[in-house]
Design a protein around this motif. Structure first.
Motif, PDB file in Angstrom:
ATOM      1  N   THR A  36      26.973  29.844  51.112  1.00 20.02           N
ATOM      2  CA  THR A  36      27.884  29.276  50.119  1.00 20.02           C
ATOM      3  C   THR A  36      27.907  28.115  49.934  1.00 20.02           C
TER       4      THR A  36
ATOM      5  N   ARG B  62      22.340  20.503  39.956  1.00 19.11           N
ATOM      6  CA  ARG B  62      21.996  20.583  38.595  1.00 19.11           C
ATOM      7  C   ARG B  62      22.955  20.182  37.569  1.00 19.11           C
ATOM      8  N   GLU B  63      24.041  20.367  37.767  1.00 17.30           N
ATOM      9  CA  GLU B  63      25.138  19.742  36.722  1.00 17.30           C
ATOM     10  C   GLU B  63      25.065  18.222  36.680  1.00 17.30           C
TER      11      GLU B  63
ATOM     12  N   LYS C  78      24.662  27.031  48.131  1.00 14.43           N
ATOM     13  CA  LYS C  78      24.746  27.194  46.636  1.00 14.43           C
ATOM     14  C   LYS C  78      25.689  26.405  45.876  1.00 14.43           C
ATOM     15  N   MET C  79      26.762  25.921  46.505  1.00 16.44           N
ATOM     16  CA  MET C  79      27.654  24.774  45.555  1.00 16.44           C
ATOM     17  C   MET C  79      26.883  23.724  45.644  1.00 16.44           C
TER      18      MET C  79
ATOM     19  N   GLU D  60      23.933  23.039  45.384  1.00 17.91           N
ATOM     20  CA  GLU D  60      22.574  23.287  44.311  1.00 17.91           C
ATOM     21  C   GLU D  60      23.311  23.022  43.023  1.00 17.91           C
ATOM     22  N   THR D  61      24.380  23.930  42.754  1.00 12.27           N
ATOM     23  CA  THR D  61      25.172  23.727  41.482  1.00 12.27           C
ATOM     24  C   THR D  61      25.463  22.420  41.111  1.00 12.27           C
ATOM     25  N   ALA D  62      26.198  21.736  41.776  1.00  9.38           N
ATOM     26  CA  ALA D  62      26.572  20.372  41.657  1.00  9.38           C
ATOM     27  C   ALA D  62      25.272  19.340  41.468  1.00  9.38           C
TER      28      ALA D  62
ATOM     29  N   GLU E 283      22.551  16.504  37.084  1.00  8.87           N
ATOM     30  CA  GLU E 283      20.881  16.065  36.918  1.00  8.87           C
ATOM     31  C   GLU E 283      20.636  15.256  35.619  1.00  8.87           C
TER      32      GLU E 283
END
Length: 192
Positions: A109, A119-120, A112-113, A115-117, A122
């Protein structure tokens, strides 16, 4: 900064752009200009930092000192190494409770958090890094040129039109390189 094979460089003799490309491609022009008595500077276009080439000896000797592209490591059978690093994370008990109830557990978890941060962030990070690189470049190459301060302000304001106006009288190579390095949205000074 020492050149690496993947670097995109811009080389200037005075304020003239004399070469652009990988270190192996720009070194001959850089060496020739240096041997002709011109002051040369090379920049990494990704960071705006100067790149130091060792120009001693003949061209073949100087080229031989450049780092080579390393062959890819041979991949064998088995599971690939993920490069996982274990570190301590301090959370409140309710955070641990929530993480442990997630599919895949706490580690999956959290990954994933993150990786999401990543991407946002980037886009904004890329723009910030590009502007910082352009700033390093224009400080080195245009710090004494007219409208340097205005160009710097407009670079960080993200105002492409005003930035272009501020750099229009700069030497062509310096101007074009600065414009190419800057990540500007094209909005005006009022954000429209």
């Amino acid at each position: 900064m020492i050149p690496n094979p993947d670097m995109d460089c811009a080389v200037f003799a005075g304020d003239r752009l004399i070469a652009r490309g990988a270190p192996r491609a720009v070194l001959p022009a850089m060496k020739a200009a240096s041997e002709a008595g011109e002051a040369v500077l090379a920049f990494d276009l990704a960071t705006g930092r100067t790149v130091e080439f060792d120009l001693r000896g003949d061209l073949e000797t100087a080229l031989g000192r450049l780092p080579q592209v390393l062959p890819e490591a041979k991949k064998g059978p088995g599971r690939p190494k993920l490069g996982v690093t274990a570190r301590e994370v301090t959370l409140l008990p309710r955070h641990w409770d929530w993480l442990s109830s997630q599919p895949g557990g706490a580690s999956a978890t959290l990954r994933k958090m993150v990786e999401t941060a990543l991407r946002e962030a980037e886009g904004p990070d890329r723009i910030r890094h590009a502007r910082e690189a352009a700033y390093r470049f224009i400080t080195a190459m245009a710090g004494d040129l007219p409208n340097y301060e205005e160009a710097t302000r407009m670079l960080f304001a993200g105002d492409r039109t005003a930035f272009e106006a501020a750099v229009k009288d700069w030497p062509e190579g310096v101007r074009d390189t600065a414009l190419g390095m800057a990540e500007l949205s094209g909005r005006n000074a009022h954000g429209r």
